[in-house]
Design an enzyme around this catalytic site. Structure first.
Site, PDB file in Angstrom:
ATOM      1  N   VAL A 167      41.107  35.328  35.197  1.00  0.00           N
ATOM      2  CA  VAL A 167      40.733  36.071  36.400  1.00  0.00           C
ATOM      3  C   VAL A 167      41.960  36.592  37.134  1.00  0.00           C
ATOM      4  O   VAL A 167      43.061  36.054  37.004  1.00  0.00           O
ATOM      5  CB  VAL A 167      39.870  35.221  37.364  1.00  0.00           C
ATOM      6  CG1 VAL A 167      38.578  34.777  36.691  1.00  0.00           C
ATOM      7  CG2 VAL A 167      40.643  34.029  37.886  1.00  0.00           C
ATOM      8  N   ASP A 168      41.743  37.667  37.890  1.00  0.00           N
ATOM      9  CA  ASP A 168      42.797  38.271  38.703  1.00  0.00           C
ATOM     10  C   ASP A 168      42.666  37.911  40.174  1.00  0.00           C
ATOM     11  O   ASP A 168      43.616  38.077  40.943  1.00  0.00           O
ATOM     12  CB  ASP A 168      42.751  39.802  38.585  1.00  0.00           C
ATOM     13  CG  ASP A 168      42.872  40.268  37.149  1.00  0.00           C
ATOM     14  OD1 ASP A 168      43.710  39.706  36.415  1.00  0.00           O
ATOM     15  OD2 ASP A 168      42.116  41.182  36.745  1.00  0.00           O
TER      16      ASP A 168
END
Length: 301
Positions: A14-15
């Site tokens: 995830v970012d």
């Protein structure tokens, strides 16, 4: 349902992380041990951080002050962009409905957070804390006069909830044509303090639903209004965002409905028994862990 198996796998995929607050970052005014260190570590790794709460008792500015006091976010001009609340969502939704240009007012069952966000949006409001001590008359020929320019009723958590507010709100919805019923969130219980669970905003929403036979428009989690705001403002891929929360019926459902990854922490409302009974109405989280603090080790990998 995605077969996510570890915190390490989730963190690397995830970012951005969206954190709920009550029961995740704090219980009442007591911070969750190690949570601020975990968020600081994620920031160092380049992850975007957001805070989305269904608690409407404070404005975004009020929550930012609390977040800063516990070390979750810096005192910068950009920090406000990380903070979203159901009170903000209610005001933002009303802006999409023509407020305040339509010259309509809003009646509030709720606290200063909703009043402040409406004021910031330029939307005139009635009720809220101003009506907390009022008692409607029951004498012959007596009643409560409602302002006919009310175009919406917004309901959130209200520790000064009273019969007068309920009566005024139901009169608006039952007698004013096209008056909208807006609910900040459906939460039944919340961790308002570190010692016990407390009734949530959903209790007040349900009372008004019962006497108006009207379903509200929900603007907080699990509805998509707030995630749409994040995606629009920050150009993110929902599949690379993780929602971190303590509730199946709002946080995890919010993730599953809107294509996010999810991390359930057991520091708040959800117990092992509740988790074991999770069904298709909410879906299950991708990962379960005891606390946000568990992210510290993973963020170093």
């Amino acid at each position: 349902q995605r077969a996510m198996t570890s915190l390490q796998q989730l963190t690397s995929s995830v970012d951005a992380f969206i954190f709920d607050c009550d029961g995740v970052l704090w219980r009442g005014d007591e911070p969750i041990a190690g949570a601020n260190e975990a968020i600081a570590a994620l920031r160092r790794q380049g992850k975007k951080i957001f805070f989305i709460t269904n608690n409407a008792t404070k404005s975004r500015a009020g929550f930012l002050t609390k977040l800063q006091s516990m070390g979750y976010t810096a005192d910068t001009g950009e920090a406000m962009k990380e903070v979203l609340s159901s009170a903000f969502a209610a005001a933002a939704f009303l802006r999409t409905q023509g407020f305040p240009e339509n010259n309509k007012k809003v009646y509030v069952i709720g606290e200063v957070g909703i009043m402040d966000e409406l004021a910031t949006a330029g939307i005139p409001a009635l009720g809220g804390p101003l009506d907390s001590d009022k008692v409607p008359p029951f004498g012959k020929g007596q009643g409560v006069h409602v302002d006919p320019s009310v175009g919406a009723v917004v309901v959130g958590l209200d520790r000064s909830f009273c019969y007068y507010k309920l009566h005024y709100a139901q009169l608006c919805l039952n007698t004013i044509p096209d008056c909208q019923f807006i609910a900040t969130n459906p939460d039944a219980l919340m961790h308002a303090t570190d010692v016990q669970e407390w009734p949530g905003a959903g209790c007040f929403v349900s009372a008004l639903k019962y006497c108006t036979k009207t379903e509200p428009i929900l603007v907080g989690k699990p509805e998509r209004f707030l995630i749409d705001h994040v995606l629009r403002e920050h150009n993110l891929d929902p599949a690379r965002i993780c929602m971190v929360g303590d509730r199946l019926d709002t946080d995890i459902l919010f993730a599953n409905r809107n294509g996010l990854q999810s991390l359930l922490v057991m520091s708040g409302i959800t117990t092992p028994a509740i988790l074991s009974e999770a069904g298709p109405e909410t879906g299950k989280p991708d990962v379960v862990t005891d606390s946000v603090a568990d992210l510290v080790a993973q963020s170093k990998l």
